[in-house]
Design an enzyme around this catalytic site. Structure first.
Site, PDB file in Angstrom:
ATOM      1  N   TYR A  87       0.821  -1.211   0.000  1.00  0.00           N
ATOM      2  CA  TYR A  87       0.000   0.000   0.000  1.00  0.00           C
ATOM      3  C   TYR A  87       0.857   1.264   0.000  1.00  0.00           C
ATOM      4  O   TYR A  87       0.474   2.284   0.571  1.00  0.00           O
ATOM      5  CB  TYR A  87      -0.955   0.000   1.200  1.00  0.00           C
ATOM      6  CG  TYR A  87      -1.695  -1.305   1.352  1.00  0.00           C
ATOM      7  CD1 TYR A  87      -2.486  -1.793   0.316  1.00  0.00           C
ATOM      8  CD2 TYR A  87      -1.585  -2.062   2.510  1.00  0.00           C
ATOM      9  CE1 TYR A  87      -3.153  -3.004   0.437  1.00  0.00           C
ATOM     10  CE2 TYR A  87      -2.252  -3.274   2.641  1.00  0.00           C
ATOM     11  CZ  TYR A  87      -3.027  -3.739   1.600  1.00  0.00           C
ATOM     12  OH  TYR A  87      -3.682  -4.948   1.715  1.00  0.00           O
TER      13      TYR A  87
ATOM     14  N   TYR B 288     -13.843  -6.748   3.662  1.00  0.00           N
ATOM     15  CA  TYR B 288     -12.519  -6.866   3.051  1.00  0.00           C
ATOM     16  C   TYR B 288     -12.145  -8.342   3.052  1.00  0.00           C
ATOM     17  O   TYR B 288     -12.229  -9.011   4.086  1.00  0.00           O
ATOM     18  CB  TYR B 288     -11.477  -6.061   3.823  1.00  0.00           C
ATOM     19  CG  TYR B 288     -10.071  -6.241   3.280  1.00  0.00           C
ATOM     20  CD1 TYR B 288      -9.624  -5.466   2.212  1.00  0.00           C
ATOM     21  CD2 TYR B 288      -9.216  -7.202   3.797  1.00  0.00           C
ATOM     22  CE1 TYR B 288      -8.353  -5.657   1.677  1.00  0.00           C
ATOM     23  CE2 TYR B 288      -7.944  -7.390   3.281  1.00  0.00           C
ATOM     24  CZ  TYR B 288      -7.525  -6.626   2.229  1.00  0.00           C
ATOM     25  OH  TYR B 288      -6.276  -6.811   1.696  1.00  0.00           O
TER      26      TYR B 288
ATOM     27  N   ASP C 292     -15.406 -15.761   6.217  1.00  0.00           N
ATOM     28  CA  ASP C 292     -13.991 -15.376   6.148  1.00  0.00           C
ATOM     29  C   ASP C 292     -13.534 -15.033   7.565  1.00  0.00           C
ATOM     30  O   ASP C 292     -13.802 -13.955   8.076  1.00  0.00           O
ATOM     31  CB  ASP C 292     -13.837 -14.178   5.208  1.00  0.00           C
ATOM     32  CG  ASP C 292     -12.419 -13.633   5.155  1.00  0.00           C
ATOM     33  OD1 ASP C 292     -11.569 -14.073   5.955  1.00  0.00           O
ATOM     34  OD2 ASP C 292     -12.170 -12.735   4.328  1.00  0.00           O
TER      35      ASP C 292
ATOM     36  N   LYS D  30      -3.668 -15.888   8.759  1.00  0.00           N
ATOM     37  CA  LYS D  30      -3.034 -14.981   9.714  1.00  0.00           C
ATOM     38  C   LYS D  30      -2.480 -15.679  10.944  1.00  0.00           C
ATOM     39  O   LYS D  30      -1.336 -16.135  10.941  1.00  0.00           O
ATOM     40  CB  LYS D  30      -3.986 -13.848  10.083  1.00  0.00           C
ATOM     41  CG  LYS D  30      -4.169 -12.825   8.961  1.00  0.00           C
ATOM     42  CD  LYS D  30      -4.826 -11.569   9.445  1.00  0.00           C
ATOM     43  CE  LYS D  30      -5.013 -10.561   8.304  1.00  0.00           C
ATOM     44  NZ  LYS D  30      -3.763 -10.003   7.807  1.00  0.00           N
TER      45      LYS D  30
END
Length: 426
Positions: free
Chosen positions: A18, A146, A247, A276
């Site tokens: 980003y 997201y 998710d 993660k």
């Protein structure tokens, strides 16, 4: 090379997430990490309130994870998973099945959270193709979500407020519901429940699946919603022949106070995405779990295999350290650590409610959020946070923390104090 040389090379060659290329902001050079602290090259120590993007739940240099990694490296670092298998992956799959909501029996191990979403969607699309319903090829979600940065996940991220609006017209055209209203502890909004039923019913003939982040919308805005909406989604999708994907890449493994956020609602999706914290932040790994119905449907199709096979699928090093991380969770310490962190975040962030620029303060499990009424000045926020000995990565109008579960009282005081200070100045 000294720090100046390294940072110069970093600015010239390394494209950070980003960020622009070349970079306009110098990154902080980390020399080592231990416990919950990052040691910079200049000797400063920062309390990591981010768990390295929510993954390092046990902190750094954990002796159990270190030992598991070293032991596995002494045996086998990698072997292809096509036609071969190995104990760490088999053990990991069995543990995930035992931990996951009842009914999820099959595990596809992959490389990253974004890839697990790709795999989950592919499972659903291929299922409908295999059972002769090729028209069921679209996805539905609610705004504010997201799901990752590869193309299919981008197509179900928030189409307006997210960073992926750039790709409008290129990505697949999916269906979006309004953001789920209310907070975690609120009663569900009946009008919204009616809207879910109406819209899902209207599009059921073309819908392959609905995908949502259960209870917590992460990088789309750190919003919490009532678990009742998940129960409604499960009931409505089953009634209309639509598959349901949860998710849990950000919320899995205790972050919300339950092992999986789906447990707040007491429902099982057709497919569950994990990542993660799966390896405790040591190595990249993710998983997509599904029900026997999904697997059986694909196996009866014209192409009777799941058409996906990452090179590093089920990497033995990642599998071994994931097993060690799940072993630590199985000891149960997180069940007291997360409520302890939640209480500390609530107390420490409470003063932010009085600040004129603060729109909201919210805490759930080991997640604390200060929402401003304007975009965060990143340069100012980073200076304030690091000046207070804390590492956080604000985004948009949010200053938030997801600290490691081993964070002590003084660490949490440092994190929350720094967040309030940043909210005052950024």
């Amino acid at each position: 090379m000294d720090a100046a040389e390294l940072l110069a090379l970093d600015a010239e060659h390394v494209w950070h997430p980003y960020g622009p290329m070349p970079s306009t902001i110098d990154s902080l050079l980390v020399r080592e990490a231990s416990g919950v602290r990052l040691t910079l090259d200049d000797g400063r120590e920062l309390v990591d309130g981010m768990s390295s993007w929510w993954a390092a739940i046990h902190g750094y240099r954990n002796p159990v994870l270190d030992a598991a990694l070293a032991e596995q490296a002494g045996r086998m670092s990698h072997v292809m998973f096509g036609g071969l298998t190995h104990e760490p992956a088999i053990r990991l799959a069995k543990t995930l099945v035992d931990l996951a909501p009842e009914g999820l029996r099959h595990v596809f191990l992959c490389d990253s959270g974004s890839v697990s979403v790709e795999v989950a969607v592919k499972m659903c699309l291929q299922y409908w193709q295999s059972v002769g319903r090729k028209e069921k090829r679209r996805l539905m979600t609610w705004r504010g979500g997201y799901h990752g940065d590869t193309f299919t996940p981008m197509s179900v991220c928030d189409p307006e407020g997210g960073m992926h609006s750039l790709w409008r017209g290129i990505l697949p055209d999916q269906l979006f519901l309004p953001r789920p209203p209310g907070g975690f502890a609120d009663e569900p909004d009946q009008d919204y429940l009616d809207l879910l039923a109406t819209e899902i019913g209207r599009h059921a003939g073309e819908l392959a699946a609905i995908i949502v982040e259960p209870v917590v919308q992460g990088a789309g805005g750190m919003r919490f919603h009532p678990p009742a909406y998940l129960r409604a989604l499960r009931e409505i999708t089953e009634a209309n022949g639509v598959l349901l994907i949860f998710d849990e890449i950000a919320t899995g493994f205790g972050r919300t106070g339950r092992m999986f956020a789906a447990e707040h609602a007491g429902v099982t999706p057709d497919v569950l995405c994990l990542g993660k914290a799966l390896t405790g932040g040591y190595l990249t790994m993710a998983a997509a779990l599904c029900t026997p119905e999904i697997a059986d449907g694909i196996s009866r199709g014209e192409l009777p295999v799941l058409a996906h096979g990452p090179t590093f699928m089920a990497n033995p090093l990642s599998s071994a350290v994931a097993n060690a991380s799940l072993g630590i969770l199985a000891e149960g310490g997180w069940k007291s650590d997360v409520p302890r962190i939640e209480a500390a975040l609530k107390a420490g962030l409470e003063p932010a409610r009085e600040l004129p620029s603060v729109a909201d303060v919210r805490v759930l499990g080991a997640i604390g959020v200060i929402e401003l009424d304007h975009p965060v000045d990143m340069a100012v926020a980073t200076e304030v946070l690091t000046g207070n000995g804390v590492w956080l990565r604000p985004f948009r109008n949010l200053i938030y923390t997801m600290p490691p579960y081993i964070s002590e009282a003084e660490d949490l005081v440092a994190i929350t104090s720094a967040m309030v200070s940043a909210a005052q100045k950024a």
